[in-house]
Design an enzyme around this catalytic site. Sequence first.
Site, PDB file in Angstrom:
ATOM      1  N   CYS A   1      -0.564  -3.546   1.848  1.00 15.97           N
ATOM      2  CA  CYS A   1      -0.770  -3.329   0.231  1.00 15.97           C
ATOM      3  C   CYS A   1       0.780  -3.073  -0.260  1.00 15.97           C
ATOM      4  O   CYS A   1       0.690  -2.304  -1.299  1.00 15.97           O
ATOM      5  CB  CYS A   1      -1.648  -2.447   0.067  1.00 15.97           C
TER       6      CYS A   1
ATOM      7  N   GLN B   1       0.373   9.434   0.877  1.00 14.41           N
ATOM      8  CA  GLN B   1       0.988   9.520   2.339  1.00 14.41           C
ATOM      9  C   GLN B   1       1.523  10.991   2.641  1.00 14.41           C
ATOM     10  O   GLN B   1       2.154  11.079   3.745  1.00 14.41           O
ATOM     11  CB  GLN B   1       1.767   8.460   2.800  1.00 14.41           C
TER      12      GLN B   1
ATOM     13  N   ASP C   1       3.140   9.117  -6.179  1.00 13.59           N
ATOM     14  CA  ASP C   1       2.009   8.672  -5.201  1.00 13.59           C
ATOM     15  C   ASP C   1       2.254   9.575  -3.969  1.00 13.59           C
ATOM     16  O   ASP C   1       3.053   9.127  -3.208  1.00 13.59           O
ATOM     17  CB  ASP C   1       2.269   7.025  -4.942  1.00 13.59           C
TER      18      ASP C   1
ATOM     19  N   HIS D   1       3.391   0.887  -2.930  1.00 15.75           N
ATOM     20  CA  HIS D   1       1.861   0.501  -2.694  1.00 15.75           C
ATOM     21  C   HIS D   1       1.605  -0.343  -3.774  1.00 15.75           C
ATOM     22  O   HIS D   1       1.731   0.059  -4.702  1.00 15.75           O
ATOM     23  CB  HIS D   1       1.044   1.628  -2.121  1.00 15.75           C
TER      24      HIS D   1
END
Lengths: 152, 429
Positions: B385, B222, B219, B142
């Site tokens: 994104c 999600q 990250d 992202h």
Amino acid sequence: MQLEAMYQEVILDHYRNPLHKGLREPFEGEAHHVNPTCGDEITLRVHLDGADQDATVADVSYDSMGCSISQASASVMADLVIGKSVKEAMAVGDAFLALMQTRGREADLDEDVLEDAVAFAGVSKYPARIKCALLAWMAWKDATARALGEAT
Amino acid sequence: MAEADGGCGVSLLPEEVKKDFPLLQRTVRGGRPLIYLDSGATSQKPLQVLDAERAFYERHNAAVHRGAHLLAEEATDAFEGARAKIAAFVGAVPGEIVFTKNATESVNLVAYAMSNAATAGPEAARFAVGPGDEIVVTEMEHHANLVPWQELCRRTGATLRWFGLTDDGRLDLDDLDSLVNERTRLVALTHQSNVLGTVPPVELIAARARAVGALVLLDAAQSVPHQPVDVTALGADFLVFSGHKMLGPTGIGVLWGRRELLEAMPPFITGGSMIEVVRMEGSTFLPPPQRFEAGSPSTAQAVGLGAACDYLSALGMDRVHAHEESLTGYALERLTEIPGVRIIGPGTVEARGGAVSFTVADIHPHDVGQVLDELGVEVRVGHHCAWPICRRFGIPATTRASFYVHNTLADVDALAEGVRQAQKFFGTA
């Protein structure tokens, strides 16, 4: 479905068979615009005959990638402005921008000025799609300004 | 809700879960029921979260960590209580949980701490990067976990390198050992792709990073909302996520970091709430997590996120994951049987989450999305994104359906039916 209100037959026709598409020479101004939220892109060239606001738009050529609304809008725009003076063409652009800002409210559509572009009235109801319809117009304004030497 | 035992014996009952979400009861576009398939962008909020935020404002609102009155005590307890719940939710201790605005700010916090390390004294020197150093990311990141690293490299002269992708949307790990090498200072990668759904083999990459002395940032925006996550089991040094993607409010995000790293890191944003002593000549800073929480925090939002963790824990994260896996498998099946549909990402549920991206031949994703919207099916269209993924696969954009606790197999049927309607409308099938 309300879809027919947005996807007028005129729009789908221009989408399937776009007019004036492809980059051509000569040109005095070129602009590359993107819609950063969806990735639609257009590279657009303007060829003017003459100088300043009285110059005639001799050609508009473009290479673009995007949704049906943005592609059809580029085709309709190019067909509308070619042959007009820069001043007249800018007035059409202003009328189209005004149409997009109506947000679907009833507006006095001047079909003599906007011609095929009146088909985009339904698009103005969908805020997310207004940017699609305006992409080519903004690129054209920018490229014309460059052609006139008003921008670098 | 499902049986609130947190176990995985009983499967999740989405129709029951849905009753907790007021927004999902509304209709759209001429009275159609709403089918929300865009939780990957932001999730809807259950009453339990809305009630927690409202109760905080109605009963306990005050500035936290200052003032000596009763409300200040209660507000501080609610805020720190939320931190403890969120820490427990990901297997961390409260002192390792830093509140931020969102996952993007959490990534920037680490990137700017690394920038600031060059001038922050000997303790921080281990974080400094410069020419000759390398940061490694992946082509499926992202923008939030890509642009901050591009910018860190631009500011410091370090070099950005990245893992490429295979045609089925997995990480290409063939050059793992050359890509992650003794020059690598940090590997930043997604724990679950927001576009492809891919769950990369984090432990494998983290092991290689550890072997060469590089830090690992995950990250998890999600993954934390959709699968059980234990920060101590992944081999990562930092992990970031956002509240609004996991049934919580907007304006609250989390950075988890290993305590000894947080203790040595210089601050990113400075000001009130993060200082120890302030004199006109200069200031000293509090230990973490307060060192990284300058200014008035998003207090009610933290409380709301704590309530979201409670809600998800009651459902059971194993069950949440199993539910989404069944929806994803069904969606892959229903979509691939439509001629002209191409899945962008792994074609099976193995090491894969519930974000399903696809293209439809000769119809731009914006137009697919418009037809679906007309039918009450709300999906995301565009590059999500993560623009480099579209370039990698040679496509302008995708349509993405993403699933959560309230989605049903019938929602997937509506999606597939909507895609067929789009093909009919545009005359491509």
